[in-house]
Scaffold this motif. Structure first.
Motif: not given
Length: 322
Positions: A57-62, A77-80, A88-89, A91-96
């Motif tokens: 999804d294009a929109y940040c869940p924050h 390796g993170r979407v910023i 967000f990682d 590979s997993t999408g998790k916020c790291t």
């Protein structure tokens, strides 16, 4: 003439379930976000550190920032996110990572089911959010043999989406609209795990092109691969049909030619093939972009197996009916 709204021309207001192309493989790079809009939604397409295609999804869940806006990017390796730099990682999408917070909440990007087939990145769509019940067709020929991408084309269409592949089974229009030498004849039609395999009966001596065989592989009602065998060479057409919204969809087409002839011969074959194909699609669109989907058409004995296709395609549509 302007097309009437789709609500007046087609019975269903939902997108069919199936695999939809959101990008060509060559468009998606590691360390780069590709923003796209399909199926009435916004997505970002990218590759993780292993090179695997991902669609989120294009929109940040924050707080809802578009991840590809401003200086949104992929880094280490993170979407910023460009708004607050949540990471967000890939590979997993998790916020790291949250630069200004000590506690990271359990939040992730919304990822979609993705496959990379036939040089396309496709995602699964189901109107009720259910998991995939089939896989898209992958052409072994495209993977195992040497092909040249001769040409690519796209059309934005306002045709009823459920009618676009039905056009393959409307054999009479090939004769009447496209002025072919004779009406095409369909041979074996077989329903397989990915969708339909359709063989056309070809006679090189009677065709205006020296074609020995044509086989179509239809994934649901959203993807199509056509394999042509000519006298001396072969071709693959790779199609995708992806709605932008409920009024318009895009047809993408890539023509691959088998790399077994000289560049001069390939140029002549490819140009003739593309010119004929483009002419016929343009003719189709001049009709399809304005037509209405009739749930109970009045057919005659000269029409092709349209109802056979409709019985198959109904399983992908919100509302059934021939």
């Amino acid at each position: 003439m302007k097309p009437s709204p789709m609500s007046l021309r087609a019975p269903s207001r939902e997108f069919p379930k199936g695999w939809y192309c959101v990008a060509d493989s060559k468009e998606v790079k590691v360390e780069k976000l590709l923003p796209v809009s399909w199926l009435g939604r916004d997505y970002v397409v990218f590759r993780d550190t292993q090179g695997l295609a991902k669609v989120a999804d294009a929109y940040c869940p924050h707080l809802g920032a578009h991840l590809a806006s401003h200086d949104g990017c992929i880094k280490e390796g993170r979407v910023i996110c460009p708004f607050h730099h949540w990471g967000f990682d890939t590979s997993t999408g998790k916020c790291t990572d949250i630069p200004y917070a000590k506690v990271i909440p359990p939040v992730s990007l919304t990822f979609y089911e993705v496959r990379e087939v036939n040089e396309q990145i496709v995602i699964w769509y189901h109107p009720e959010g259910l998991a995939p019940d089939r896989e898209p067709y992958q052409s072994d020929l495209l993977k195992e043999r040497e092909w040249v991408l001769f040409d690519s084309r796209s059309w934005t269409s306002s045709a009823p989406f459920c009618d676009i592949l039905e056009n393959l089974f409307d054999t009479a229009h090939i004769l009447m609209l496209h002025h072919a030498h004779e009406t095409p004849k369909l041979g074996n039609i077989e329903e397989l795990d990915y969708g339909l395999k359709v063989d056309y009966i070809m006679d090189p001596d009677k065709s205006d092109q020296p074609m020995k065989s044509l086989t179509c592989h239809i994934s649901g009602i959203t993807l199509l691969v056509q394999h042509y065998e000519f006298v001396g060479t072969e071709a693959l057409f790779v199609f995708s049909f992806t709605p932008i919204d409920h009024e318009y969809f895009v047809q993408r087409t890539h023509l691959y030619l088998l790399n077994n002839v000289s560049p001069e011969v390939m140029e002549n074959i490819g140009k003739e093939f593309v010119d004929r194909f483009v002419m016929e699609v343009d003719q189709d669109m001049e009709v399809l972009n304005f037509k209405k989907h009739l749930t109970k058409p009045r057919l005659c004995d000269g029409d092709g197996p349209i109802l056979r296709f409709r019985r198959y395609s109904n399983q992908f549509l919100e509302k059934e009916g021939v």
